[in-house]
Motif scaffolding. Structure first.
Motif, PDB file in Angstrom:
ATOM      1  N   ILE A 162       7.186  -3.997  -7.374  1.00 35.50           N
ATOM      2  CA  ILE A 162       8.311  -4.572  -7.477  1.00 35.50           C
ATOM      3  C   ILE A 162       8.438  -5.880  -8.355  1.00 35.50           C
ATOM      4  O   ILE A 162       7.803  -6.592  -8.246  1.00 35.50           O
ATOM      5  CB  ILE A 162       9.129  -5.041  -6.179  1.00 35.50           C
ATOM      6  N   PRO A 163       9.281  -6.039  -9.566  1.00 37.63           N
ATOM      7  CA  PRO A 163       9.190  -7.218 -10.338  1.00 37.63           C
ATOM      8  C   PRO A 163       9.668  -8.551  -9.514  1.00 37.63           C
ATOM      9  O   PRO A 163      10.453  -8.195  -8.382  1.00 37.63           O
ATOM     10  CB  PRO A 163      10.353  -7.005 -11.277  1.00 37.63           C
ATOM     11  N   THR A 164       8.985  -9.554  -9.820  1.00 37.63           N
ATOM     12  CA  THR A 164       9.012 -10.707  -8.929  1.00 37.63           C
ATOM     13  C   THR A 164      10.567 -11.180  -9.038  1.00 37.63           C
ATOM     14  O   THR A 164      11.202 -11.763  -7.954  1.00 37.63           O
ATOM     15  CB  THR A 164       8.083 -11.899  -9.425  1.00 37.63           C
ATOM     16  N   ASP A 165      11.170 -10.973 -10.126  1.00 36.06           N
ATOM     17  CA  ASP A 165      12.260 -11.717 -10.305  1.00 36.06           C
ATOM     18  C   ASP A 165      13.480 -10.772  -9.203  1.00 36.06           C
ATOM     19  O   ASP A 165      14.623 -11.376  -8.732  1.00 36.06           O
ATOM     20  CB  ASP A 165      13.155 -11.721 -11.488  1.00 36.06           C
ATOM     21  N   GLU A 166      13.017  -9.414  -9.415  1.00 33.50           N
ATOM     22  CA  GLU A 166      13.982  -8.422  -8.553  1.00 33.50           C
ATOM     23  C   GLU A 166      13.611  -9.125  -6.924  1.00 33.50           C
ATOM     24  O   GLU A 166      14.631  -8.869  -5.989  1.00 33.50           O
ATOM     25  CB  GLU A 166      13.400  -7.050  -8.631  1.00 33.50           C
ATOM     26  N   PHE A 223       2.831 -14.567  -3.570  1.00 36.65           N
ATOM     27  CA  PHE A 223       2.211 -13.432  -3.477  1.00 36.65           C
ATOM     28  C   PHE A 223       1.918 -12.940  -4.909  1.00 36.65           C
ATOM     29  O   PHE A 223       1.562 -11.856  -4.947  1.00 36.65           O
ATOM     30  CB  PHE A 223       3.321 -12.727  -2.857  1.00 36.65           C
ATOM     31  N   ASP A 224       2.246 -13.633  -6.023  1.00 40.97           N
ATOM     32  CA  ASP A 224       1.798 -13.219  -7.479  1.00 40.97           C
ATOM     33  C   ASP A 224       1.114 -14.360  -8.020  1.00 40.97           C
ATOM     34  O   ASP A 224       1.553 -14.978  -8.942  1.00 40.97           O
ATOM     35  CB  ASP A 224       3.251 -12.880  -8.138  1.00 40.97           C
ATOM     36  N   ALA A 225       0.124 -14.380  -7.300  1.00 45.41           N
ATOM     37  CA  ALA A 225      -0.874 -15.681  -7.774  1.00 45.41           C
ATOM     38  C   ALA A 225      -1.428 -15.645  -9.150  1.00 45.41           C
ATOM     39  O   ALA A 225      -1.640 -16.554  -9.936  1.00 45.41           O
ATOM     40  CB  ALA A 225      -1.922 -16.037  -6.968  1.00 45.41           C
ATOM     41  N   GLY A 226      -1.627 -14.250  -9.400  1.00 39.99           N
ATOM     42  CA  GLY A 226      -2.223 -13.898 -10.767  1.00 39.99           C
ATOM     43  C   GLY A 226      -0.863 -13.943 -11.816  1.00 39.99           C
ATOM     44  O   GLY A 226      -1.358 -13.591 -13.151  1.00 39.99           O
ATOM     45  N   GLN A 227       0.350 -14.393 -11.602  1.00 38.88           N
ATOM     46  CA  GLN A 227       1.276 -14.300 -12.477  1.00 38.88           C
ATOM     47  C   GLN A 227       1.552 -13.041 -13.414  1.00 38.88           C
ATOM     48  O   GLN A 227       1.773 -12.883 -14.523  1.00 38.88           O
ATOM     49  CB  GLN A 227       1.361 -15.338 -13.372  1.00 38.88           C
ATOM     50  N   ARG A 228       1.354 -12.004 -12.721  1.00 38.88           N
ATOM     51  CA  ARG A 228       1.481 -10.617 -13.168  1.00 38.88           C
ATOM     52  C   ARG A 228       3.011 -10.163 -13.442  1.00 38.88           C
ATOM     53  O   ARG A 228       3.208  -9.510 -14.276  1.00 38.88           O
ATOM     54  CB  ARG A 228       0.778  -9.387 -12.410  1.00 38.88           C
ATOM     55  N   GLY A 229       3.745 -10.773 -12.535  1.00 43.68           N
ATOM     56  CA  GLY A 229       5.207 -10.554 -12.826  1.00 43.68           C
ATOM     57  C   GLY A 229       5.633  -9.511 -11.854  1.00 43.68           C
ATOM     58  O   GLY A 229       6.678  -9.043 -12.189  1.00 43.68           O
ATOM     59  N   TRP A 230       4.988  -8.983 -11.087  1.00 43.17           N
ATOM     60  CA  TRP A 230       5.429  -7.958 -10.107  1.00 43.17           C
ATOM     61  C   TRP A 230       4.383  -8.271  -8.842  1.00 43.17           C
ATOM     62  O   TRP A 230       3.332  -8.655  -8.780  1.00 43.17           O
ATOM     63  CB  TRP A 230       5.171  -6.744 -10.489  1.00 43.17           C
ATOM     64  N   VAL A 231       4.879  -7.578  -7.661  1.00 43.40           N
ATOM     65  CA  VAL A 231       4.126  -7.493  -6.399  1.00 43.40           C
ATOM     66  C   VAL A 231       4.064  -6.078  -5.777  1.00 43.40           C
ATOM     67  O   VAL A 231       5.034  -5.511  -6.177  1.00 43.40           O
ATOM     68  CB  VAL A 231       4.611  -8.235  -5.299  1.00 43.40           C
ATOM     69  N   ASN A 232       3.222  -5.566  -5.222  1.00 43.58           N
ATOM     70  CA  ASN A 232       2.976  -4.421  -4.564  1.00 43.58           C
ATOM     71  C   ASN A 232       3.705  -4.442  -3.276  1.00 43.58           C
ATOM     72  O   ASN A 232       4.529  -5.255  -2.939  1.00 43.58           O
ATOM     73  CB  ASN A 232       1.565  -3.906  -4.314  1.00 43.58           C
ATOM     74  N   ALA A 233       3.738  -3.166  -2.768  1.00 42.46           N
ATOM     75  CA  ALA A 233       4.635  -2.981  -1.375  1.00 42.46           C
ATOM     76  C   ALA A 233       4.105  -3.791  -0.432  1.00 42.46           C
ATOM     77  O   ALA A 233       4.894  -4.231   0.408  1.00 42.46           O
ATOM     78  CB  ALA A 233       4.673  -1.529  -1.033  1.00 42.46           C
ATOM     79  N   SER A 234       2.788  -4.042  -0.173  1.00 46.59           N
ATOM     80  CA  SER A 234       2.325  -4.702   0.742  1.00 46.59           C
ATOM     81  C   SER A 234       2.675  -6.160   0.694  1.00 46.59           C
ATOM     82  O   SER A 234       2.870  -6.733   1.804  1.00 46.59           O
ATOM     83  CB  SER A 234       0.936  -4.421   0.817  1.00 46.59           C
TER      84      SER A 234
END
Length: 202
Positions: free
Chosen positions: A162-166, A129-140
């Motif tokens: 939301i940060p991916t590590d969280e 869900f973070d294919a672009g490796q932005r380090g975060w994902v949106n609510a959806s």
């Protein structure tokens, strides 16, 4: 001997089955005759028995549904089957026994939860869900990640990031909460982990 009104039903049936044309000869009833009609008419006792039986059956169905819902039996069976498919063991029956043993040990206050997805599985889901490796994902994306893992997504603002590590930490924690509640469903107050379920971070 010809039957008259008041005789047992078998005698009336026997005579009545010969021929309705002989009815005037075998029955002394007045016209219209009531003997044959009464044979097919439900008596109060029969109706009462049917009512009691229906109530009994409905009671069993209601108790069964309540039991399945209270103890979360359907969810437990689904978890066990999914766990076997995820682990893909060589001996499914032996592995099922081990999973149940692990669940019982955890419920007794020993051992660790036999979670459905290990950390490597959760990392793979978060990464997808973070294919672009932005380090975060949106609510959806967060909601879809939860649904993918069979978990109920938390309520968060639609514009949240939301940060991916969280997300990884919360997926791991919420999976443990859900499984812990499932294992403890219907457990007695004396069970060690009854009131020691992990708390969600969201």
């Amino acid at each position: 001997m010809e039957p008259s009104c008041g005789e047992d039903e078998e005698s009336v049936k026997s005579y009545a089955s010969k021929s309705l044309s002989d009815h005037g000869r075998i029955c002394n009833c007045s016209i219209p005759c009531q003997c044959i009609n009464q044979l097919d008419t439900p008596t109060p006792m029969r109706s009462s028995r049917k009512f009691v039986l229906s109530e009994h059956v409905l009671g069993i169905v209601s108790n069964t549904e309540s039991y399945l819902k209270e103890r979360r039996i359907t969810e437990l069976v689904r978890f066990l089957l999914t766990k076997i498919l995820v682990d893909a063991p060589g001996g499914p029956l032996e592995h099922l026994v081990k999973i149940l043993d692990d669940c019982m040990l955890y419920r007794a206050g020993f051992g660790r939860l036999p979670v459905l997805y290990e950390e490597r599985h959760l990392k793979a889901v978060v990464k997808s869900f973070d294919a672009g490796q932005r380090g975060w994902v949106n609510a959806s994306q967060l909601r879809r990640a939860y649904i993918t893992l069979g978990l109920n997504p938390p309520k968060i603002p639609d514009d949240a990031k939301i940060p991916t590590d969280e997300l990884l930490k919360n997926l791991k924690n919420d999976q443990e909460i859900d499984l812990s509640e499932l294992i403890m469903a219907g457990a007695s107050d004396g069970d060690s982990r009854k009131n020691n379920t992990p708390v969600s971070s969201f």
